[in-house]
Design a protein around this motif. Structure first.
Motif, PDB file in Angstrom:
ATOM      1  N   UNK A   1       0.807  -1.222   0.000  1.00 46.68           N
ATOM      2  CA  UNK A   1       0.000   0.000   0.000  1.00 46.68           C
ATOM      3  C   UNK A   1       0.845   1.279   0.000  1.00 46.68           C
ATOM      4  N   UNK A   2       1.912   1.374   0.808  1.00 47.80           N
ATOM      5  CA  UNK A   2       2.705   2.618   0.771  1.00 47.80           C
ATOM      6  C   UNK A   2       3.313   2.890  -0.605  1.00 47.80           C
ATOM      7  N   UNK A   3       3.739   1.853  -1.291  1.00 48.84           N
ATOM      8  CA  UNK A   3       4.329   2.058  -2.615  1.00 48.84           C
ATOM      9  C   UNK A   3       3.276   2.461  -3.642  1.00 48.84           C
ATOM     10  N   UNK A   4       2.064   1.942  -3.519  1.00 49.47           N
ATOM     11  CA  UNK A   4       1.000   2.381  -4.429  1.00 49.47           C
ATOM     12  C   UNK A   4       0.706   3.865  -4.227  1.00 49.47           C
ATOM     13  N   UNK A   5       0.731   4.324  -2.993  1.00 45.46           N
ATOM     14  CA  UNK A   5       0.535   5.751  -2.718  1.00 45.46           C
ATOM     15  C   UNK A   5       1.668   6.575  -3.325  1.00 45.46           C
ATOM     16  N   UNK A   6       2.890   6.052  -3.253  1.00 42.01           N
ATOM     17  CA  UNK A   6       4.027   6.772  -3.859  1.00 42.01           C
ATOM     18  C   UNK A   6       3.920   6.788  -5.380  1.00 42.01           C
ATOM     19  N   UNK A   7       3.480   5.678  -5.969  1.00 45.51           N
ATOM     20  CA  UNK A   7       3.302   5.645  -7.423  1.00 45.51           C
ATOM     21  C   UNK A   7       2.277   6.683  -7.866  1.00 45.51           C
TER      22      UNK A   7
END
Length: 199
Positions: A63-69
């Motif tokens: 989830x954190x990486x999807x937010x960064x993407x």
């Protein structure tokens, strides 16, 4: 939970745009969070379709990486989240669970509940997460893992594999054909209705 890899749909497969539009019109693809999805507006820039759900530990991990993407590519990349899990067996992946997940993570991209699993069938989605990256002409350019990070391993969560594919598309370069399958929880099909690739 059954640990399941992507089916690795053939590269070049077109986005099932007609199925997407029909599912939205019929209501079987229910918008639950984020901006409205307009199928006619898709194309002209890369499109990332992400099969997700609210309860899967593999999805929670990324989830954190999807937010960064979303933050890093928001103006240059279209994103769509789809949850195809059966809410008969997993009610926590229903609209309320998906809305809470999107809100917690600040996701503004369209997040849709694939109630009859039509989109999962059309793309042979198998697991959560299962990313499908289409080029500006809406042909499949990448399917596979975000990176080598998994819950409990020490690999950094940085999305390097998926980001490399996105950067290649944005720069007009070919995406590397050698791609590693995503892996996660199996998509939850209604009992007895599993597709051939999920049996």
């Amino acid at each position: 939970m059954a640990l399941t890899p992507s089916t690795m749909l053939p590269l070049g497969t077109p986005l099932p745009r007609a199925e997407l539009a029909e599912a939205l019109t019929s209501g079987s693809l229910e918008p639950v969070a984020g901006t409205p999805l307009e199928p006619a507006a898709l194309g002209g820039q890369p499109l990332l379709v992400l099969f997700l759900c609210a309860h899967c530990p593999f999805v929670k991990h990324i989830e954190p990486e999807l937010s960064r993407l979303q933050a890093d590519y928001g103006g240059r990349l279209q994103l769509i989240g789809i949850s195809s899990n059966s809410t008969l067996t997993h009610p926590q992946d229903g609209p309320a669970g998906l809305q809470d997940q999107a809100q917690r993570n600040g996701w503004s991209f369209p997040y849709l509940l694939d109630q009859d699993q039509r989109l999962a069938h059309a793309l042979r989605a198998a697991c959560t997460p299962d990313p499908f990256l289409f080029d500006a002409d809406l042909r499949l350019a990448y399917r596979g893992q975000l990176d080598g990070s998994r819950p409990g391993n020490a690999v950094p969560l940085d999305g390097r594999d998926l980001r490399a594919a996105i950067e290649a598309l944005l720069a007009g370069r070919p995406v590397a054909a050698e791609q590693t399958a995503s892996i996660g929880c199996n998509i939850k099909w209604p009992p007895g209705q599993e597709p051939a690739w999920a049996r």
